[in-house]
Design a protein around this motif. Structure first.
Motif: not given
Length: 146
Positions: A42-43, A46-51
């Motif tokens: 799921t990252h 939106t490229y916001t969830e998780g590093e």
């Protein structure tokens, strides 16, 4: 009608293939990170969830970088063919740029040693500058004849 320097097409194609290789490596690293649980799939919504792990960031950043300075290379080759900027020197510079970009890719997506990466990047910029100076000289020559 002036002769077009089709020899410039080949380094452009080589750089396109380098870009495709970097894209494939980036994709494979992303898939591997998801499969190993280093980052949730799921990252990538939106490229916001998780590093993301560093190797994914490096590959993605390098892929994006291939649409920055190399764009000036593609334009220089096209303008060089249109004007035409003839001669082996321009073609050699084009190939040198591609080689330097390949070295830059290996460094950036590998051990990412900043000093070597900066040198490769700067060398590419110098090559581009020389190519554009050659284009400028040719444009001045043509405009003074007309």
């Amino acid at each position: 009608m002036p002769v077009v320097n089709v020899q410039l097409v080949f380094p452009m194609i080589a750089l396109v293939f380098l870009t495709i290789i970097v894209l494939v490596v980036t994709f494979r690293r992303r898939v591997a990170a998801v499969k190993t649980g280093k980052i949730p799939i799921t990252h990538f919504k939106t490229y916001t969830e998780g590093e993301p792990p560093a190797d994914i960031v490096q590959a993605a950043r390098h892929y994006a970088n291939l649409f920055e300075a190399p764009v000036l290379f593609y334009v220089a080759c096209l303008v060089g063919m249109v004007l035409p900027v003839q001669g082996i020197a321009f073609v050699v510079l084009a190939w040198l740029f591609v080689i330097v970009r390949a070295i830059h890719a290996v460094i950036h997506m590998g051990q990412n040693k900043l000093f070597y990466r900066m040198r490769a990047f700067f060398t590419g910029i110098v090559i581009l500058a020389i190519m554009w100076i050659m284009i400028l000289v040719k444009a001045i020559q043509i405009s003074s004849i007309a």
